[in-house]
Write a protein that holds these residues in place. Sequence first.
Motif, PDB file in Angstrom:
ATOM      1  N   LYS A  23       0.833  -1.210   0.000  1.00  0.00           N
ATOM      2  CA  LYS A  23       0.000   0.000   0.000  1.00  0.00           C
ATOM      3  C   LYS A  23       0.866   1.258   0.000  1.00  0.00           C
ATOM      4  CE  LYS A  23      -3.905  -2.294   2.225  1.00  0.00           C
ATOM      5  NZ  LYS A  23      -4.718  -2.423   3.467  1.00  0.00           N
ATOM      6  N   GLN A  34      -8.146   4.533  -3.844  1.00  0.00           N
ATOM      7  CA  GLN A  34      -8.919   3.861  -2.803  1.00  0.00           C
ATOM      8  C   GLN A  34      -8.442   2.409  -2.821  1.00  0.00           C
ATOM      9  OE1 GLN A  34     -11.197   4.721  -0.566  1.00  0.00           O
ATOM     10  NE2 GLN A  34     -12.548   6.323  -1.324  1.00  0.00           N
ATOM     11  N   VAL A  36      -8.570  -1.291  -1.476  1.00  0.00           N
ATOM     12  CA  VAL A  36      -9.546  -2.143  -0.785  1.00  0.00           C
ATOM     13  C   VAL A  36      -8.971  -3.555  -0.646  1.00  0.00           C
ATOM     14  CG1 VAL A  36     -11.828  -3.207  -0.931  1.00  0.00           C
ATOM     15  CG2 VAL A  36     -11.504  -0.835  -1.670  1.00  0.00           C
ATOM     16  N   ASP A  37      -8.942  -4.066   0.574  1.00  0.00           N
ATOM     17  CA  ASP A  37      -8.535  -5.451   0.801  1.00  0.00           C
ATOM     18  C   ASP A  37      -9.683  -6.390   0.434  1.00  0.00           C
ATOM     19  OD1 ASP A  37      -6.019  -4.786   2.098  1.00  0.00           O
ATOM     20  OD2 ASP A  37      -7.278  -4.015   3.723  1.00  0.00           O
ATOM     21  N   ILE A  38      -9.434  -7.323  -0.460  1.00  0.00           N
ATOM     22  CA  ILE A  38     -10.430  -8.383  -0.653  1.00  0.00           C
ATOM     23  C   ILE A  38     -10.133  -9.497   0.333  1.00  0.00           C
ATOM     24  CG2 ILE A  38     -11.364 -10.108  -2.238  1.00  0.00           C
ATOM     25  CD1 ILE A  38     -11.212  -8.051  -4.435  1.00  0.00           C
ATOM     26  N   SER A  39      -8.957 -10.061   0.294  1.00  0.00           N
ATOM     27  CA  SER A  39      -8.562 -11.028   1.321  1.00  0.00           C
ATOM     28  C   SER A  39      -7.054 -11.117   1.340  1.00  0.00           C
ATOM     29  CB  SER A  39      -9.152 -12.415   1.046  1.00  0.00           C
ATOM     30  OG  SER A  39      -8.665 -13.348   2.000  1.00  0.00           O
ATOM     31  N   HIS A  40      -6.493 -11.262   2.540  1.00  0.00           N
ATOM     32  CA  HIS A  40      -5.072 -11.599   2.673  1.00  0.00           C
ATOM     33  C   HIS A  40      -4.917 -12.960   3.333  1.00  0.00           C
ATOM     34  CE1 HIS A  40      -4.102  -7.735   1.152  1.00  0.00           C
ATOM     35  NE2 HIS A  40      -4.876  -7.166   2.042  1.00  0.00           N
ATOM     36  N   GLU A  41      -6.028 -13.689   3.429  1.00  0.00           N
ATOM     37  CA  GLU A  41      -6.017 -14.986   4.093  1.00  0.00           C
ATOM     38  C   GLU A  41      -6.293 -16.129   3.125  1.00  0.00           C
ATOM     39  OE1 GLU A  41      -8.420 -14.581   7.809  1.00  0.00           O
ATOM     40  OE2 GLU A  41      -8.200 -12.454   7.331  1.00  0.00           O
TER      41      GLU A  41
ATOM     42  N   THR B  14     -12.505 -11.939   7.696  1.00  0.00           N
ATOM     43  CA  THR B  14     -11.786 -11.228   6.633  1.00  0.00           C
ATOM     44  C   THR B  14     -11.172 -12.195   5.625  1.00  0.00           C
ATOM     45  OG1 THR B  14      -9.910 -11.163   8.135  1.00  0.00           O
ATOM     46  CG2 THR B  14     -11.246  -9.179   7.992  1.00  0.00           C
ATOM     47  N   ARG B  15     -11.557 -13.487   5.729  1.00  0.00           N
ATOM     48  CA  ARG B  15     -10.966 -14.491   4.855  1.00  0.00           C
ATOM     49  C   ARG B  15     -11.630 -14.507   3.478  1.00  0.00           C
ATOM     50  NH1 ARG B  15     -11.445 -20.229   7.418  1.00  0.00           N
ATOM     51  NH2 ARG B  15     -13.359 -20.314   6.223  1.00  0.00           N
ATOM     52  N   ASP B  16     -12.938 -14.291   3.456  1.00  0.00           N
ATOM     53  CA  ASP B  16     -13.702 -14.375   2.213  1.00  0.00           C
ATOM     54  C   ASP B  16     -13.794 -12.991   1.575  1.00  0.00           C
ATOM     55  OD1 ASP B  16     -14.231 -17.075   3.085  1.00  0.00           O
ATOM     56  OD2 ASP B  16     -15.755 -16.227   4.403  1.00  0.00           O
ATOM     57  N   SER B  17     -14.512 -12.913   0.453  1.00  0.00           N
ATOM     58  CA  SER B  17     -14.604 -11.630  -0.241  1.00  0.00           C
ATOM     59  C   SER B  17     -15.772 -10.778   0.237  1.00  0.00           C
ATOM     60  CB  SER B  17     -14.742 -11.869  -1.748  1.00  0.00           C
ATOM     61  OG  SER B  17     -15.946 -12.549  -2.029  1.00  0.00           O
ATOM     62  N   GLY B  20     -14.893  -7.105   1.198  1.00  0.00           N
ATOM     63  CA  GLY B  20     -14.420  -6.393   0.017  1.00  0.00           C
ATOM     64  C   GLY B  20     -15.553  -6.083  -0.945  1.00  0.00           C
ATOM     65  N   LYS B  23     -17.464  -3.128   0.156  1.00  0.00           N
ATOM     66  CA  LYS B  23     -16.712  -1.895  -0.124  1.00  0.00           C
ATOM     67  C   LYS B  23     -16.761  -1.551  -1.610  1.00  0.00           C
ATOM     68  CE  LYS B  23     -13.631  -2.468   3.825  1.00  0.00           C
ATOM     69  NZ  LYS B  23     -12.249  -2.777   4.284  1.00  0.00           N
ATOM     70  N   LEU B  27     -18.098   2.010  -2.950  1.00  0.00           N
ATOM     71  CA  LEU B  27     -17.280   2.935  -3.744  1.00  0.00           C
ATOM     72  C   LEU B  27     -17.853   3.165  -5.129  1.00  0.00           C
ATOM     73  CD1 LEU B  27     -13.721   1.793  -2.626  1.00  0.00           C
ATOM     74  CD2 LEU B  27     -14.985   3.830  -1.899  1.00  0.00           C
TER      75      LEU B  27
ATOM     76  N   GLN C  34      -5.060   9.234   4.178  1.00  0.00           N
ATOM     77  CA  GLN C  34      -5.043   7.838   3.744  1.00  0.00           C
ATOM     78  C   GLN C  34      -4.490   7.044   4.924  1.00  0.00           C
ATOM     79  OE1 GLN C  34      -5.958   6.148   1.038  1.00  0.00           O
ATOM     80  NE2 GLN C  34      -5.609   7.312  -0.831  1.00  0.00           N
ATOM     81  N   VAL C  36      -3.358   3.676   6.601  1.00  0.00           N
ATOM     82  CA  VAL C  36      -2.911   2.357   6.157  1.00  0.00           C
ATOM     83  C   VAL C  36      -2.523   1.508   7.367  1.00  0.00           C
ATOM     84  CG1 VAL C  36      -1.118   1.119   4.875  1.00  0.00           C
ATOM     85  CG2 VAL C  36      -2.040   3.266   3.970  1.00  0.00           C
TER      86      VAL C  36
END
Lengths: 269, 269, 269
Positions: A23, A34, A36-41, B14-17, B20, B23, B27, C34, C36
């Motif tokens: 980021k 902007q 946006v996190d979708i997933s980091h897992e 926060t594992r799935d979409s 996101g 968001k 947006l 912003q 982060v």
Amino acid sequence: MMNPVITLTTDFGTRDSYVGVMKGVILGICPTAQVVDISHEIPPQNIAAAAFVLRTAVPYFPPGTVHLVVVDPGVGSERQPVAFATPEAVFVGPDNGIFGALWQQARERWSAAAVQAVRLEEPRFRRPDVSATFHGRDIFAPAAAHLAAGVPLQDLGPPLDELLHLPTQQPTWETDTSLVGAVVYIDHFGNCITNITAAHLEQLGAPEHLTATVRTHHLPLAHTYASVSPGEALALVGSSGHLEIAVRDGSASHTLAITPGTAVKVEKK
Amino acid sequence: MMNPVITLTTDFGTRDSYVGVMKGVILGICPTAQVVDISHEIPPQNIAAAAFVLRTAVPYFPPGTVHLVVVDPGVGSERQPVAFATPEAVFVGPDNGIFGALWQQARERWSAAAVQAVRLEEPRFRRPDVSATFHGRDIFAPAAAHLAAGVPLQDLGPPLDELLHLPTQQPTWETDTSLVGAVVYIDHFGNCITNITAAHLEQLGAPEHLTATVRTHHLPLAHTYASVSPGEALALVGSSGHLEIAVRDGSASHTLAITPGTAVKVEKK
Amino acid sequence: MMNPVITLTTDFGTRDSYVGVMKGVILGICPTAQVVDISHEIPPQNIAAAAFVLRTAVPYFPPGTVHLVVVDPGVGSERQPVAFATPEAVFVGPDNGIFGALWQQARERWSAAAVQAVRLEEPRFRRPDVSATFHGRDIFAPAAAHLAAGVPLQDLGPPLDELLHLPTQQPTWETDTSLVGAVVYIDHFGNCITNITAAHLEQLGAPEHLTATVRTHHLPLAHTYASVSPGEALALVGSSGHLEIAVRDGSASHTLAITPGTAVKVEKK
């Protein structure tokens, strides 16, 4: 664009600085993004899970969104860093199969001229010293940020004709009235999402005449969780358009001992 | 507003979409929104925990912030999708009790005319196809984004006179000098937050004359963690204004085997 | 600045409202920030881990970024709340050793006049009621937001000449050709990052003539994960510039039973 959207999908977890670093790189290049996190897992190096999660998210983002995906077991090897653009979105990441289905669908939906891919090669749009282990920071984040900031796709490198497409497991028809699929993803709630789609079910008939079998359990096909009592299992078409096995107010994965790959049969009653 | 703030509180993980995707929807409607995660780790379907977490956050956000809450065991059933506005903030989510206390407090604090609620019904401010299982994406995120972008509350649907209010467990006076409450929330550090407030304690007397008892442990009431040695337990009024049981540089939950519901007595020494 | 960047590094976890509350405070003061997340999963009260994670992130953020760090075992005690600025970045947090190495490096790199620190004392730049337990919300978030919004550092409080510097474990030379370091951080993938840097290795010789020993395992020094087969272990200089022990497509921590503090020896073959 005033506030370009960049999404991130990785297997980096959120404990280390890896995501924050990407980021930082993005905001240094495109300060109004902007992000946006979708997933980091995503399970580490699980390309199929990354592709599934990404596909469930893409349709809900505004036109022009740049989707950055870094699930990259081959970092440091010869897999190509790529970007491709459709009339709706832009994608950036390693060409290891993550984008195969999206690329193929886009090529079928639009003209080949409207769906272009490049190999990310141009040094101006990379960090000066590209490490051997963190292309997310050194190649992919800069590319996504420059694309979001308006750099034309073709400036980032030479065109590519094809992206890697991994075969995905499809459901099989046992008979005209019996379809066998598999669980491909289990979500946070324990809902078990299969590779059987709403379109498959339409070929089978009205939901009230169908039954789903997973292991030894025979489940009704319903429209909402509220069709059954709390703690009871059901099958329904979930928000991704796929058949899901769910337990109302509970975890189907735990309750029914379902894991990725577990078979699910749908047939006429 | 230039940069309207929208907060998210869910049990989605926060594992799935799922987060996101909400968001992305936001947006697409309100591109300049500052979207802030409060928590996505509310225990699944735990309305009381969601209400507690939300109440601890609301006072610290700028005026006009839109708080979107999706903890929704009744998705697909008859519970109503709602929004309500106070002179300080706007709230969007299912009417399942999450907002009861906030709604009641707002009604007591301001005139009824200043605190308005509506049922989210207007199709223009929903996604075209509302799914049976993901109202966060299809109803609540669009409503929050349109409200943040300036759409008047009353345009989103017909007015409502009341929101659902679930009874919450209150501490009880055993005698004039002895109050029994309970742990209602355990945080990431293992601090155990009770339903006893600073106002209750004022009725009991000065902290140095009080003692807190949890299970068989008698704890001093102190002002800061630093009042005791590392590893020692104490009771103090935490940042939420509630009495907490804590262990300095440790976890009170683990050390003292406290779980939600564990009784805490405060009395004069 | 149009879109000032503020980063957050804490041990708060993401389950409670603590992080969201700090963001609410920040956006109330600096609406265009912003914000982060670097990490909220620093092990509770682990100052060394926070310092390591922060150092790996700082170089990748745009000039002027404000880095807010709240890992604060001494909240409520006499440790000082501080901020300091370098020509590249601004740092805000408790003076408990988190910033020691960054401060010292900045003082060595730039003139003392270019690297200034203050004690955060000025009531105008704090919340009106400072709690005893949540200085992140009441002192540090407001300071970071005011600094990002353009308030000069010296307005926030009186100058400080020194920040607390905790000794960090350095590798030791056994002989001219043998260096013994230790694992200082284990990341999400199980990569084990040591206190041996690329500069140390240059003193030892070319990687192909070196071997790394961890417990009873002798590992090659390589340039990329792809130098070994999936499941095999190696040592390489990772994206942070430190020697890491890794397993290709796996977890070195699990496979080789490495924990923080485990010794790693590098020597000439």
